[in-house]
Scaffold this active site. Structure first.
Site, PDB file in Angstrom:
ATOM      1  N   LYS A  32       0.839  -1.205   0.000  1.00  0.00           N
ATOM      2  CA  LYS A  32       0.000   0.000   0.000  1.00  0.00           C
ATOM      3  C   LYS A  32       0.869   1.248   0.000  1.00  0.00           C
ATOM      4  O   LYS A  32       2.076   1.170   0.274  1.00  0.00           O
ATOM      5  CB  LYS A  32      -0.920  -0.011   1.226  1.00  0.00           C
ATOM      6  CG  LYS A  32      -0.179   0.043   2.558  1.00  0.00           C
ATOM      7  CD  LYS A  32      -1.110  -0.185   3.738  1.00  0.00           C
ATOM      8  CE  LYS A  32      -0.347  -0.163   5.042  1.00  0.00           C
ATOM      9  NZ  LYS A  32      -1.186  -0.543   6.186  1.00  0.00           N
ATOM     10  N   ARG A  80     -11.296   0.181  14.079  1.00  0.00           N
ATOM     11  CA  ARG A  80     -11.148   0.948  12.845  1.00  0.00           C
ATOM     12  C   ARG A  80     -12.122   0.401  11.812  1.00  0.00           C
ATOM     13  O   ARG A  80     -12.984   1.104  11.330  1.00  0.00           O
ATOM     14  CB  ARG A  80      -9.690   0.849  12.369  1.00  0.00           C
ATOM     15  CG  ARG A  80      -9.372   1.655  11.141  1.00  0.00           C
ATOM     16  CD  ARG A  80      -7.876   1.711  10.856  1.00  0.00           C
ATOM     17  NE  ARG A  80      -7.300   0.419  10.475  1.00  0.00           N
ATOM     18  CZ  ARG A  80      -6.049   0.256  10.086  1.00  0.00           C
ATOM     19  NH1 ARG A  80      -5.224   1.295  10.023  1.00  0.00           N
ATOM     20  NH2 ARG A  80      -5.574  -0.945   9.763  1.00  0.00           N
ATOM     21  N   HIS A  84      -6.530  -7.285  12.903  1.00  0.00           N
ATOM     22  CA  HIS A  84      -5.302  -6.477  12.845  1.00  0.00           C
ATOM     23  C   HIS A  84      -4.824  -6.152  14.259  1.00  0.00           C
ATOM     24  O   HIS A  84      -5.620  -5.750  15.102  1.00  0.00           O
ATOM     25  CB  HIS A  84      -5.597  -5.195  12.072  1.00  0.00           C
ATOM     26  CG  HIS A  84      -4.379  -4.383  11.722  1.00  0.00           C
ATOM     27  ND1 HIS A  84      -3.243  -4.939  11.172  1.00  0.00           N
ATOM     28  CD2 HIS A  84      -4.139  -3.052  11.813  1.00  0.00           C
ATOM     29  CE1 HIS A  84      -2.353  -3.978  10.965  1.00  0.00           C
ATOM     30  NE2 HIS A  84      -2.863  -2.827  11.346  1.00  0.00           N
ATOM     31  N   ARG A  95       0.443 -10.823   6.956  1.00  0.00           N
ATOM     32  CA  ARG A  95       0.479  -9.629   6.096  1.00  0.00           C
ATOM     33  C   ARG A  95       1.665  -8.771   6.521  1.00  0.00           C
ATOM     34  O   ARG A  95       1.644  -8.160   7.584  1.00  0.00           O
ATOM     35  CB  ARG A  95      -0.799  -8.791   6.270  1.00  0.00           C
ATOM     36  CG  ARG A  95      -2.102  -9.528   6.028  1.00  0.00           C
ATOM     37  CD  ARG A  95      -3.285  -8.569   6.175  1.00  0.00           C
ATOM     38  NE  ARG A  95      -3.284  -7.839   7.430  1.00  0.00           N
ATOM     39  CZ  ARG A  95      -3.858  -8.261   8.550  1.00  0.00           C
ATOM     40  NH1 ARG A  95      -4.482  -9.415   8.585  1.00  0.00           N
ATOM     41  NH2 ARG A  95      -3.807  -7.521   9.634  1.00  0.00           N
ATOM     42  N   TYR A 150      16.393  31.088   4.962  1.00  0.00           N
ATOM     43  CA  TYR A 150      15.263  31.918   5.383  1.00  0.00           C
ATOM     44  C   TYR A 150      15.332  32.277   6.865  1.00  0.00           C
ATOM     45  O   TYR A 150      15.634  31.434   7.704  1.00  0.00           O
ATOM     46  CB  TYR A 150      13.944  31.177   5.148  1.00  0.00           C
ATOM     47  CG  TYR A 150      13.615  30.951   3.689  1.00  0.00           C
ATOM     48  CD1 TYR A 150      13.369  32.032   2.846  1.00  0.00           C
ATOM     49  CD2 TYR A 150      13.552  29.670   3.172  1.00  0.00           C
ATOM     50  CE1 TYR A 150      13.069  31.826   1.501  1.00  0.00           C
ATOM     51  CE2 TYR A 150      13.246  29.451   1.835  1.00  0.00           C
ATOM     52  CZ  TYR A 150      12.999  30.536   1.005  1.00  0.00           C
ATOM     53  OH  TYR A 150      12.708  30.323  -0.308  1.00  0.00           O
ATOM     54  N   CYS A 171      14.771  24.486   3.252  1.00  0.00           N
ATOM     55  CA  CYS A 171      13.892  25.073   2.235  1.00  0.00           C
ATOM     56  C   CYS A 171      13.045  23.986   1.571  1.00  0.00           C
ATOM     57  O   CYS A 171      13.216  22.803   1.827  1.00  0.00           O
ATOM     58  CB  CYS A 171      14.722  25.768   1.157  1.00  0.00           C
ATOM     59  SG  CYS A 171      15.985  26.876   1.787  1.00  0.00           S
ATOM     60  N   ASP A 179      13.221  23.095  -1.518  1.00  0.00           N
ATOM     61  CA  ASP A 179      13.974  22.350  -2.521  1.00  0.00           C
ATOM     62  C   ASP A 179      15.450  22.169  -2.195  1.00  0.00           C
ATOM     63  O   ASP A 179      16.182  21.559  -2.966  1.00  0.00           O
ATOM     64  CB  ASP A 179      13.895  23.076  -3.868  1.00  0.00           C
ATOM     65  CG  ASP A 179      12.510  23.597  -4.140  1.00  0.00           C
ATOM     66  OD1 ASP A 179      11.576  22.779  -4.078  1.00  0.00           O
ATOM     67  OD2 ASP A 179      12.351  24.807  -4.378  1.00  0.00           O
TER      68      ASP A 179
HETATM   69  C1  LIG Z   1      -0.503  -1.587   6.829  1.00  0.00           C
HETATM   70  C2  LIG Z   1      -1.146  -2.844   7.248  1.00  0.00           C
HETATM   71  C3  LIG Z   1      -0.385  -4.019   7.403  1.00  0.00           C
HETATM   72  C4  LIG Z   1       1.117  -4.036   7.317  1.00  0.00           C
HETATM   73  O1  LIG Z   1       1.675  -3.536   8.506  1.00  0.00           O
HETATM   74  P1  LIG Z   1       3.253  -3.592   8.765  1.00  0.00           P
HETATM   75  O2  LIG Z   1       3.403  -3.203  10.177  1.00  0.00           O
HETATM   76  O3  LIG Z   1       3.860  -2.616   7.830  1.00  0.00           O
HETATM   77  O4  LIG Z   1       3.682  -4.980   8.466  1.00  0.00           O
HETATM   78  C5  LIG Z   1      -1.064  -5.195   7.684  1.00  0.00           C
HETATM   79  N1  LIG Z   1      -2.406  -5.205   7.830  1.00  0.00           N
HETATM   80  C6  LIG Z   1      -3.165  -4.092   7.711  1.00  0.00           C
HETATM   81  C7  LIG Z   1      -4.629  -4.183   7.893  1.00  0.00           C
HETATM   82  C8  LIG Z   1      -2.560  -2.875   7.434  1.00  0.00           C
HETATM   83  O5  LIG Z   1      -3.308  -1.771   7.339  1.00  0.00           O
END
Ligand SMILES: *Cc1c(COP(=O)(O)O)cnc(C)c1O
Length: 383
Positions: A39, A138, A168, A219, A265, A312, A314
């Protein structure tokens, strides 16, 4: 893919390191399917290049946050499974069907609405992963009855395939009981329902530190890119990750200051004696935050040099040794674990984490990829 860039600031992405990390994570989770989380443009590194390389290396499953990101991967020829981790609007279910993308069902209402939105435009099924809420609050439901209703609803519709159930972790990067509590709640809910092919809960933190044989997939995002979710995770796992990113720039100008001269600046930095300063062609528009004032970068040859004055949009200015000239290469982030220019030091300097530092890298910095049989530069600006 444009391989040209005309400003000497570059983000090196070591694809071989990413593949190595993938294998190392898989090694301690031998029975599980690895879902590579790409992602947010693969945490800023470039979703296309990273996904292509990982697919070539044998990764069969990717995850992204949005349907747009999933479609983008499909457009770039990624044929592997892709799961959208966020929720999509029910009315967009046909887009997921069209592009053969797996989606997340957060609750019963969503399943019913999505079902009513399915048209005959694409005569295909869509894979659904049910999201269980174990404390993140969430997305997802924590009601086992609702989960069973969702499964019934999915199974009673020929265009829906009940493919996964997942949750999660909120705190898998910390040493506490929360992860076990969440895991037990997840097991409890999943055990009361029909078991699909993919059962998953671990992110990188979980995949690196949790030993369990209940789930069938993990994941992983940040760990693939070579960074531990936290210092605690680094100490709690046997896996040796290889950082995949280096950020460097070449000095584009030098100036000799006399005592009393100032830079940038607001003239926030004033020389107290005669000294040399150098300009680096990178600024906050590239993701190098103004708070990095005072952070030390490293000249080719090993001298640490402090960022002085206001950063800055850039460019930024560093204090350098007398003999320094334009064209000298400067490392802002290196690919070691513990140096002053490590991703961790760079991130901690502004009170953030590697995740955010990576995502902050601007599109203006070309990504230079190196891997087995791969050597290319992607410059999004003139792509
Ligand atoms: C971003 C995300 C992950 C990956 O998390 P990491 O800590 O980068 O491994 C896994 N599951 C869900 C739902 C996420 O949003």
């Amino acid at each position: 893919m444009s391989d040209k860039y005309y400003r000497n600031t570059v983000l090196d992405v070591n694809l071989e390191a990413i593949e190595k990390n993938c294998r190392a994570i898989q090694e301690i989770n031998p029975e599980k399917i690895l879902i590579a989380v790409v992602k947010a443009n693969a945490y800023g590194l470039g979703a296309k290049a990273v996904s292509e390389y990982l697919a070539e290396a044998g990764v069969t499953f990717f995850a992204v946050a949005t349907l747009d990101e999933a479609i983008d991967l499909r457009m770039h020829g990624i044929k592997q499974k892709i799961l959208v981790l966020g929720t999509i609007l029910p009315k967009h279910i046909n887009k997921a069907i069209q592009h053969r993308i797996a989606v997340t069902a957060p609750n019963l209402v969503w399943v019913k609405e999505a079902k009513s939105e399915v048209t005959d435009a694409y005569d295909k099924e869509v894979w659904i992963h049910i999201k269980v809420n174990t404390g993140m609050n969430r997305y997802g439901t924590s009601d086992a009855d609702e989960v069973n209703e969702m499964i019934k609803e999915i199974n009673s519709f020929s265009r829906f395939i009940y493919e996964g159930i997942y949750s999660h972790f909120t705190s898998s990067d910390e040493d506490n009981e929360v992860t076990d509590e969440q895991f037990n709640l997840f097991k409890d809910i999943v055990s009361q329902a029909e078991r699909p092919e993919y059962v998953h809960i671990s992110n990188s933190g979980g995949a690196l530190t949790l030993k369990e044989d209940f789930t069938t997939a993990i994941r992983t995002g940040i760990a693939l890119y070579g960074y531990y979710p936290s210092r605690w995770t680094a100490s709690a796992t046997s896996v040796e990750l290889v950082p995949s990113v280096k950020l460097s720039a070449e000095i584009s100008a030098v100036h000799q200051l006399e005592a009393g001269d100032s830079v940038s600046y607001g003239r926030k930095y004033t020389a107290s004696k005669r000294e040399k300063v150098a300009t680096l062609p990178i600024g906050y528009a590239d993701g190098l935050l103004r708070q990095h004032n005072g952070y030390k970068v490293q000249l080719e040859g090993g001298t640490d040099c402090e960022i002085i004055g206001t950063i800055c949009m850039d460019a930024l200015i560093i204090r350098v040794p007398e003999h320094t000239d334009a064209g000298v290469n400067v490392t802002i982030i290196d690919d070691s674990q513990k140096s002053k220019q490590s991703m961790e030091s760079y991130s901690e300097y502004t009170g953030t984490i590697s995740y955010e530092s990576l995502c902050a890298f601007g599109r203006r910095i070309p990504r230079r990829y190196a891997g087995k049989d791969v050597e290319l530069v992607y410059n999004e600006v003139i792509n």
